[in-house]
Design an enzyme around this catalytic site. Structure first.
Site, PDB file in Angstrom:
ATOM      1  N   SER A 193       1.037  -1.115   0.120  1.00  0.00           N
ATOM      2  CA  SER A 193      -0.163  -0.010   0.091  1.00  0.00           C
ATOM      3  C   SER A 193       1.050   1.235  -0.252  1.00  0.00           C
ATOM      4  O   SER A 193       2.100   1.174   0.281  1.00  0.00           O
ATOM      5  CB  SER A 193      -0.799  -0.014   1.107  1.00  0.00           C
TER       6      SER A 193
ATOM      7  N   TYR B 192      -1.674  -0.772  10.675  1.00  0.00           N
ATOM      8  CA  TYR B 192      -1.634  -0.972   9.138  1.00  0.00           C
ATOM      9  C   TYR B 192      -0.204  -0.924   8.592  1.00  0.00           C
ATOM     10  O   TYR B 192       0.170  -1.713   7.862  1.00  0.00           O
ATOM     11  CB  TYR B 192      -2.937  -0.365   8.623  1.00  0.00           C
TER      12      TYR B 192
HETATM   13  P1  NDP Z   1     -11.849  -5.766   0.268  1.00  0.00           P
HETATM   14  O1  NDP Z   1     -12.187  -5.518   1.828  1.00  0.00           O
HETATM   15  O2  NDP Z   1     -12.698  -5.446  -0.789  1.00  0.00           O
HETATM   16  O3  NDP Z   1     -11.205  -6.999   0.090  1.00  0.00           O
HETATM   17  C1  NDP Z   1     -10.314  -7.584   1.039  1.00  0.00           C
HETATM   18  C2  NDP Z   1     -10.189  -8.886   0.719  1.00  0.00           C
HETATM   19  O4  NDP Z   1      -9.459  -9.733   1.843  1.00  0.00           O
HETATM   20  C3  NDP Z   1     -11.593  -9.928   0.855  1.00  0.00           C
HETATM   21  O5  NDP Z   1     -11.778 -10.740  -0.171  1.00  0.00           O
HETATM   22  C4  NDP Z   1     -11.669 -10.611   2.189  1.00  0.00           C
HETATM   23  O6  NDP Z   1     -12.325 -11.749   1.982  1.00  0.00           O
HETATM   24  C5  NDP Z   1     -10.156 -11.018   2.270  1.00  0.00           C
HETATM   25  N1  NDP Z   1      -9.803 -11.413   3.603  1.00  0.00           N
HETATM   26  C6  NDP Z   1      -9.974 -10.653   4.692  1.00  0.00           C
HETATM   27  N2  NDP Z   1      -9.268 -11.621   5.719  1.00  0.00           N
HETATM   28  C7  NDP Z   1      -9.069 -12.775   5.066  1.00  0.00           C
HETATM   29  C8  NDP Z   1      -8.812 -13.896   5.838  1.00  0.00           C
HETATM   30  N3  NDP Z   1      -8.336 -14.159   6.910  1.00  0.00           N
HETATM   31  N4  NDP Z   1      -8.284 -14.974   4.933  1.00  0.00           N
HETATM   32  C9  NDP Z   1      -8.821 -14.966   3.524  1.00  0.00           C
HETATM   33  N5  NDP Z   1      -9.264 -13.669   2.921  1.00  0.00           N
HETATM   34  C10 NDP Z   1      -9.538 -12.417   3.713  1.00  0.00           C
HETATM   35  O7  NDP Z   1     -10.501  -4.453   0.213  1.00  0.00           O
HETATM   36  P2  NDP Z   1      -9.313  -4.162  -0.999  1.00  0.00           P
HETATM   37  O8  NDP Z   1      -9.875  -4.728  -2.194  1.00  0.00           O
HETATM   38  O9  NDP Z   1      -9.381  -2.754  -1.222  1.00  0.00           O
HETATM   39  O10 NDP Z   1      -8.213  -4.975  -0.309  1.00  0.00           O
HETATM   40  C11 NDP Z   1      -7.234  -5.854  -1.065  1.00  0.00           C
HETATM   41  C12 NDP Z   1      -5.949  -5.652  -0.709  1.00  0.00           C
HETATM   42  O11 NDP Z   1      -5.672  -4.180  -1.143  1.00  0.00           O
HETATM   43  C13 NDP Z   1      -5.903  -5.488   1.020  1.00  0.00           C
HETATM   44  O12 NDP Z   1      -4.437  -6.110   1.163  1.00  0.00           O
HETATM   45  C14 NDP Z   1      -5.423  -4.163   1.141  1.00  0.00           C
HETATM   46  O13 NDP Z   1      -4.730  -3.815   2.221  1.00  0.00           O
HETATM   47  C15 NDP Z   1      -5.050  -3.267  -0.017  1.00  0.00           C
HETATM   48  N6  NDP Z   1      -4.987  -1.893  -0.446  1.00  0.00           N
HETATM   49  C16 NDP Z   1      -6.350  -1.458  -0.600  1.00  0.00           C
HETATM   50  C17 NDP Z   1      -6.407  -0.141  -0.786  1.00  0.00           C
HETATM   51  C18 NDP Z   1      -7.791   0.433  -0.702  1.00  0.00           C
HETATM   52  O14 NDP Z   1      -7.780   1.672  -0.721  1.00  0.00           O
HETATM   53  N7  NDP Z   1      -8.866  -0.186  -0.906  1.00  0.00           N
HETATM   54  C19 NDP Z   1      -5.184   0.877  -0.706  1.00  0.00           C
HETATM   55  C20 NDP Z   1      -3.943  -0.002  -0.668  1.00  0.00           C
HETATM   56  C21 NDP Z   1      -3.704  -1.419  -0.316  1.00  0.00           C
HETATM   57  P3  NDP Z   1     -13.364 -12.591   2.900  1.00  0.00           P
HETATM   58  O15 NDP Z   1     -14.016 -11.513   4.018  1.00  0.00           O
HETATM   59  O16 NDP Z   1     -14.409 -13.329   2.064  1.00  0.00           O
HETATM   60  O17 NDP Z   1     -12.270 -13.371   3.608  1.00  0.00           O
END
Ligand code: NDP
Length: 247
Positions: free
Chosen positions: A141, A154
């Site tokens: 990020s 984070y």
């Molecule tokens: P979302 O919340 O849409 O997606 C997060 C995903 O992580 C979900 O599919 C969730 O699925 C999964 N997840 C969470 N906990 C677990 C777990 N224990 N096991 C397996 N899967 C898990 O957010 P984003 O798409 O934004 O996030 C994706 C990545 O991008 C993250 O690493 C985030 O830190 C990073 N990021 C996002 C930014 C933003 O502005 N959105 C900026 C910078 C980085 P489920 O709950 O079904 O398990």
């Protein structure tokens, strides 16, 4: 790299960036393995991908559980063959003030954002090293480069993801032909902020979000696609992608 027929494991594929990446890669002939906890969302995505002519496998996975990740990689191997591309995307972002002691959230963040990545690496690296090929894409990020008030834990996890990416690249690329790309998104419109429970912080950061025109998940999926579709001789180490409106 010719992506047709490659096998990609995408963690956190049930929403946001992971979901968009699965669609993007599947549309290019990649066999995508959809991993996350919400199986119903993954099954819906699998149906959508298949309807569009792609191939997908759903493996309900909690990345914090080593046995789940082992099963994820075993099922991938049995169905599609060894993993060519690992997208370590699953993550949570319950930002909070340190003084408010959201200790459970601190530990959970470390578990998902760091230990989850380590479990996935432990299960996929042996095949990649043996085959002398593979591409690991780690989602860090902008917060993995800069700390903001409320992002201390984070950011610590995302700094760790960047450090891991650097170490992996140095060790694995020259000797074993395995490429490692660290993606550093700015603000992307997803469900990520829904994990924030610190009302005091949420109230204080409203101003930051107010004037932002967020990126779409597809913008990051495009960056991932760009990195993995380069010829074998080209190694994209890092990509930082922000909305134009984010300073
Ligand atoms: P979302 O919340 O849409 O997606 C997060 C995903 O992580 C979900 O599919 C969730 O699925 C999964 N997840 C969470 N906990 C677990 C777990 N224990 N096991 C397996 N899967 C898990 O957010 P984003 O798409 O934004 O996030 C994706 C990545 O991008 C993250 O690493 C985030 O830190 C990073 N990021 C996002 C930014 C933003 O502005 N959105 C900026 C910078 C980085 P489920 O709950 O079904 O398990």
């Amino acid at each position: 790299m010719q992506l047709q027929g490659k096998v990609a494991i995408i963690t956190g594929a049930s929403s946001g960036i992971g979901e968009a990446t699965a669609k993007k890669l599947a549309a290019d002939g990649v066999k995508v393995v959809l991993a996350a906890r919400r199986a119903s969302r993954l099954n819906e995505l699998k149906r959508e991908i298949e309807k569009a002519g792609g191939e997908a496998l759903v493996v309900e996975t909690d990345v914090t559980k080593a046995k789940d990740v082992k099963q994820l990689v075993e099922q991938t191997r049995a169905t599609f063959g060894p993993c060519d591309i690992l997208v370590n995307n699953a993550g949570i972002m319950p930002l909070s003030y340190m003084k408010n002691l959201h200790v459970d959230e601190w530990l959970k963040m470390v578990d998902v954002n760091v230990n989850g990545v380590l479990h996935c690496l432990a299960e996929t690296l042996p095949d990649m090293v043996e085959r002398k090929q593979g591409h690991i894409v780690n989602i860090s990020s902008v917060a993995g480069r800069e700390v903001m008030v409320g992002s201390a834990v984070y950011s610590a996890t995302k700094f760790a993801v960047r450090a891991l990416s650097d170490g992996l690249r140095q060790e694995l690329a020259p000797k074993h032909g395995i490429r490692v790309t660290c993606i550093e998104p700015g603000a992307v419109e997803t469900e990520l902020t829904e994990t924030i429970t610190d009302d005091e912080l949420m109230n204080d950061i409203q101003g930051f979000f107010k004037d932002l025109k967020f990126l779409a998940s597809e913008d990051i999926a495009n960056a991932i696609h760009y990195a993995i579709s380069q010829p074998d001789s080209v190694h994209i180490n890092e990509l930082q992608v922000r909305p134009t409106s984010q300073g």
